[in-house]
Design an enzyme around this catalytic site. Structure first.
Site, PDB file in Angstrom:
ATOM      1  N   ASP A 146       0.846  -1.200   0.000  1.00 12.17           N
ATOM      2  CA  ASP A 146       0.000   0.000   0.000  1.00 12.17           C
ATOM      3  C   ASP A 146       0.874   1.240   0.000  1.00 12.17           C
ATOM      4  OD1 ASP A 146      -3.037  -0.596   0.465  1.00 12.17           O
ATOM      5  OD2 ASP A 146      -1.992  -2.023   1.764  1.00 12.17           O
ATOM      6  N   HIS A 186      -7.376   6.105   0.119  1.00 12.64           N
ATOM      7  CA  HIS A 186      -8.366   6.013   1.187  1.00 12.64           C
ATOM      8  C   HIS A 186      -7.691   6.079   2.554  1.00 12.64           C
ATOM      9  CE1 HIS A 186      -6.847   1.939   0.556  1.00 12.64           C
ATOM     10  NE2 HIS A 186      -7.234   1.634   1.780  1.00 12.64           N
ATOM     11  N   ASP A 194      -8.224  -3.448   9.573  1.00 13.19           N
ATOM     12  CA  ASP A 194      -7.353  -2.268   9.626  1.00 13.19           C
ATOM     13  C   ASP A 194      -6.648  -2.236  10.978  1.00 13.19           C
ATOM     14  OD1 ASP A 194      -8.021  -1.529   7.102  1.00 13.19           O
ATOM     15  OD2 ASP A 194      -9.348   0.110   7.659  1.00 13.19           O
ATOM     16  N   GLU A 278     -11.330  -0.284  -2.548  1.00 17.65           N
ATOM     17  CA  GLU A 278     -12.248  -0.981  -3.443  1.00 17.65           C
ATOM     18  C   GLU A 278     -13.164  -0.014  -4.181  1.00 17.65           C
ATOM     19  OE1 GLU A 278     -12.536  -4.992  -0.648  1.00 17.65           O
ATOM     20  OE2 GLU A 278     -13.919  -3.320  -0.318  1.00 17.65           O
ATOM     21  N   LYS A 391      -9.780  -3.267  -7.467  1.00 16.52           N
ATOM     22  CA  LYS A 391     -10.321  -4.241  -6.527  1.00 16.52           C
ATOM     23  C   LYS A 391     -11.824  -4.050  -6.366  1.00 16.52           C
ATOM     24  CE  LYS A 391      -7.941  -5.230  -2.882  1.00 16.52           C
ATOM     25  NZ  LYS A 391      -7.325  -5.232  -1.527  1.00 16.52           N
ATOM     26  N   HIS A 396     -20.840 -11.022  -0.041  1.00 12.11           N
ATOM     27  CA  HIS A 396     -21.504 -12.306  -0.224  1.00 12.11           C
ATOM     28  C   HIS A 396     -22.694 -12.524   0.697  1.00 12.11           C
ATOM     29  CE1 HIS A 396     -19.767 -13.762   3.552  1.00 12.11           C
ATOM     30  NE2 HIS A 396     -18.668 -13.110   3.198  1.00 12.11           N
ATOM     31  N   THR A 438     -12.243 -10.342  -4.133  1.00 11.29           N
ATOM     32  CA  THR A 438     -11.931 -10.889  -2.816  1.00 11.29           C
ATOM     33  C   THR A 438     -12.840 -12.078  -2.482  1.00 11.29           C
ATOM     34  OG1 THR A 438     -13.441  -9.346  -1.723  1.00 11.29           O
ATOM     35  CG2 THR A 438     -11.175  -8.635  -1.998  1.00 11.29           C
ATOM     36  N   GLU A 476      -8.032 -12.454  -4.161  1.00 10.63           N
ATOM     37  CA  GLU A 476      -7.467 -12.267  -2.828  1.00 10.63           C
ATOM     38  C   GLU A 476      -8.341 -13.021  -1.840  1.00 10.63           C
ATOM     39  OE1 GLU A 476      -7.235  -8.174  -1.736  1.00 10.63           O
ATOM     40  OE2 GLU A 476      -5.942  -7.620  -3.429  1.00 10.63           O
ATOM     41  N   ASN A 477      -7.763 -13.431  -0.716  1.00  9.49           N
ATOM     42  CA  ASN A 477      -8.598 -13.913   0.377  1.00  9.49           C
ATOM     43  C   ASN A 477      -9.040 -12.716   1.215  1.00  9.49           C
ATOM     44  OD1 ASN A 477      -5.703 -13.954   0.920  1.00  9.49           O
ATOM     45  ND2 ASN A 477      -6.178 -14.711   2.957  1.00  9.49           N
ATOM     46  N   ALA A 478     -10.266 -12.777   1.722  1.00 13.08           N
ATOM     47  CA  ALA A 478     -10.829 -11.646   2.452  1.00 13.08           C
ATOM     48  C   ALA A 478     -10.378 -11.619   3.899  1.00 13.08           C
ATOM     49  CB  ALA A 478     -12.354 -11.679   2.383  1.00 13.08           C
ATOM     50  N   LEU A 479     -10.118 -12.800   4.465  1.00 10.51           N
ATOM     51  CA  LEU A 479      -9.711 -12.921   5.858  1.00 10.51           C
ATOM     52  C   LEU A 479      -8.467 -13.792   5.942  1.00 10.51           C
ATOM     53  CD1 LEU A 479     -13.228 -13.617   7.413  1.00 10.51           C
ATOM     54  CD2 LEU A 479     -11.917 -11.503   7.651  1.00 10.51           C
ATOM     55  N   ARG A 515      -2.068 -12.191   5.000  1.00  9.21           N
ATOM     56  CA  ARG A 515      -1.127 -11.119   4.858  1.00  9.21           C
ATOM     57  C   ARG A 515       0.173 -11.529   5.509  1.00  9.21           C
ATOM     58  NH1 ARG A 515      -1.990  -5.759   4.339  1.00  9.21           N
ATOM     59  NH2 ARG A 515      -4.230  -6.021   4.639  1.00  9.21           N
TER      60      ARG A 515
END
Length: 573
Positions: A146, A186, A194, A278, A391, A396, A438, A476-479, A515
């Site tokens: 980032d 952002h 975060d 996003e 992104k 979902h 994601t 990407e994986n979200a979690l 991450r």
């Protein structure tokens, strides 16, 4: 004293950095002969059940979550001996070219959100260096970084401090890692995962204080300061410049400063277009407990600039009475669809002429925002050898309802009767951009069933939309997930081995893993991750069974463990 990898990396991540020392030579000697050998011809092994479950840690929230000076030359050379031999890939388009065979999916790893400090220096420099070396040794293609607007252009318009980013990029180059750089326009803070707070530039905040309508606003007057409202994209509200001009100037300054790395080390520019980077509205902000999963969220169109656009659209449609406000019966952030007149399945306003008008306008404003910024990005990075990506959020929850309320409030006009992702894919296609999506790791049955969550069905819809639009798809994986069950789901999704999708040679162009953190280097997690990277590299050309790959990964982890330990211990002195 010998420490485990977890303790070493964890200690590095939380230990103040001491002045670097070049003293000492490594005495570690390791044989690489047993690592990543080509399998013997005719090797046979037992088939492994595809859905074998390790310890599963079902996610409880929908989106993102949150790290780690130089390794001595002898250790660098030793680690390099153990790099995974992945087939040569043309990054991004790669296996998605017409008629191309599957060649595997390159894996990138997200760096910590606070990799650069508020003083524009590298955070936890030695730990970062050790971690990058470990990732490279495991065959990872590169990292995602980032680049925060709020750090680089913090103090004054047009005054850029690239400080820590220049050092991080050189560090990645030294280790032979590619970099996906995110133009993060952002605020960091207020979304799932975060782990630190990085606000928008100070001077942008000053302008928001003068004119609060620059911030996204909901129907109750609550302002959101994560991202400048797209309603004023083309208005000179930021000290004489429009927001889009600010983004374009930032990207141009980045290009000029790092031109020597573009196309070689820097292979992708992901352009931030909203909260969490996003392309969406900030319809489900977690900050201060405003929204909780699986609430439907709320429309963000009540600043004066958005309302002015709505009024003009209503007048153009000869329905001026529709232009005064957004839906007033769409409930609150934490309602469910059937709690609201607008989103309920029978007679809901979403399926009325007014609903069609409003949702078309609301989603088109988001698409136009994407068009404007992508036009600038494309002209800025044309002929530099980098790819542009955007992104899209994996929303979902309540996907199994008719209205898809959470997607609608976020700006994706996707309902049971309408495909909201094809227009996004087509917009990206006009600018040659990659569709980055994601929630790739999630399975339907892991989610709360009463909320009708369906991440697998959503991924399938997006895969079909990008195929129709002929746009590269990345994931990407979200979690953060470390168990084999989630990693196997990522593998299946990345290879587009999705139920209901026609079997073909097309694969995702890249996958970015969330991450880099101490947990990733914990022994069991690291073993799973190394095997996962190897499987992703094999792709649809996989000609060996899973057990053989996992045995190789075990040997690789065992043999390289002393190198990682030696590097970590050396860096602590």
């Amino acid at each position: 004293m010998a420490l485990s990898i977890t303790h070493q990396i964890g200690a590095l991540a939380g230990t103040p950095i001491q002045p670097e020392s070049s003293s000492g030579e490594s005495t570690a000697t390791v044989s690489a002969a047993a690592v990543w050998k080509t399998p013997a011809a005719g090797l046979r092994c037992r088939a492994r059940a595809p859905d074998a479950v390790d310890a599963v840690s079902p996610p409880v929230s929908p989106c993102r979550s949150p790290g780690l000076g130089p390794i001595r030359a002898d250790l660098t050379a030793a680690c390099s001996a153990f790099e995974v031999e992945a087939p040569t890939r043309e990054y991004v388009e790669g296996s998605q070219k017409t008629g191309a065979k599957g060649k595997g999916v390159p894996v990138f790893v997200m760096m910590p959100l606070d990799s650069v400090t508020m003083n524009n220096t590298v955070n936890r420099r030695k730990a970062m260096n050790a971690s990058l070396q470990a990732l490279k040794s495991a065959g990872v293609e590169g990292v995602m970084m980032d680049v925060w607007w709020g750090l680089v252009e913090r103090d004054a318009p047009g005054s850029y401090n690239w400080g820590g980013y220049a050092e991080l990029l050189e560090m990645a180059k030294k280790h032979g890692l590619k970099v996906q750089t995110v133009m993060s326009f952002h605020q960091c803070g207020g979304n799932v995962g975060d782990s630190c707070f990085i606000p928008l530039p100070k001077w942008v905040g000053e302008e928001m204080d003068k004119d609060p309508n620059i911030a996204y606003t909901d129907q109750w007057g609550r302002r959101n300061y994560e991202y400048v409202s797209l309603g004023c994209d083309t208005l000179p509200v930021l000290k004489g410049r429009t927001p889009v001009q600010c983004y374009a100037d930032f990207m141009r300054a980045f290009r000029n400063n790092f031109s020597h790395l573009l196309g070689d080390t820097i292979v992708e520019i992901q352009v931030g277009m909203g909260p969490a980077g996003e392309l969406r509205y900030p319809s489900y902000p977690e900050q201060n407990g405003t929204w909780k999963f699986p609430g439907i969220g709320a429309f963000q169109c009540y600043d004066k600039y958005m309302l002015s656009s709505l009024k003009a659209a209503a007048e153009a449609a000869s329905k001026p009475e529709w232009g005064h406000t957004g839906p007033t019966d769409a409930g609150h952030y934490n309602n469910w669809p059937e709690d609201t007149p607008f989103f309920r399945k029978e007679g809901g306003g979403w399926n009325s002429p007014y609903g069609e008008f409003f949702l078309s306008w609301y989603s088109q404003m988001l698409l136009d925002h994407g068009e404007r910024i992508l036009s600038s990005a494309k002209s800025t990075f044309e002929n530099t050898g980098v790819k542009i990506s955007v992104k899209i959020a994996g929303i979902h929850w309540h996907y199994g309802t008719r209205s898809h309320a959470p997607e609608l409030t976020a700006g994706y006009y996707n309902t049971r009767h309408r495909d909201g992702y094809l227009p996004i894919a087509q917009m990206l296609g006009r600018h040659g951009a990659v569709f980055n999506f994601t929630c790739i790791e999630m399975r339907d049955h892991e989610q709360p069933q009463d909320a009708l969550c369906a991440p697998e069905k959503l991924v399938r819809q997006v895969a079909l939309a990008t195929r129709e639009a002929q746009v590269p798809l990345a994931g990407e994986n979200a979690l953060p997930r470390y168990d084999d069950y989630a990693l196997e789901q990522i593998l299946r999704s990345s290879l587009l081995d999705i139920e209901g999708c026609p079997r073909e040679d097309r694969e995702m162009c890249a996958f970015t893993y969330l991450r880099m953190n101490p947990d990733l280097f914990q022994a069991d997690n690291w073993r799973h991750f190394v095997a996962f990277v190897k499987k992703m590299g094999e792709g649809k050309d996989l000609h060996r069974c899973q057990e053989e790959i996992e045995r190789e990964a075990e040997r690789f982890v065992h043999v390289t463990q002393p190198l990682v330990q030696e590097a970590a211990v050396a860096l602590m002195h």
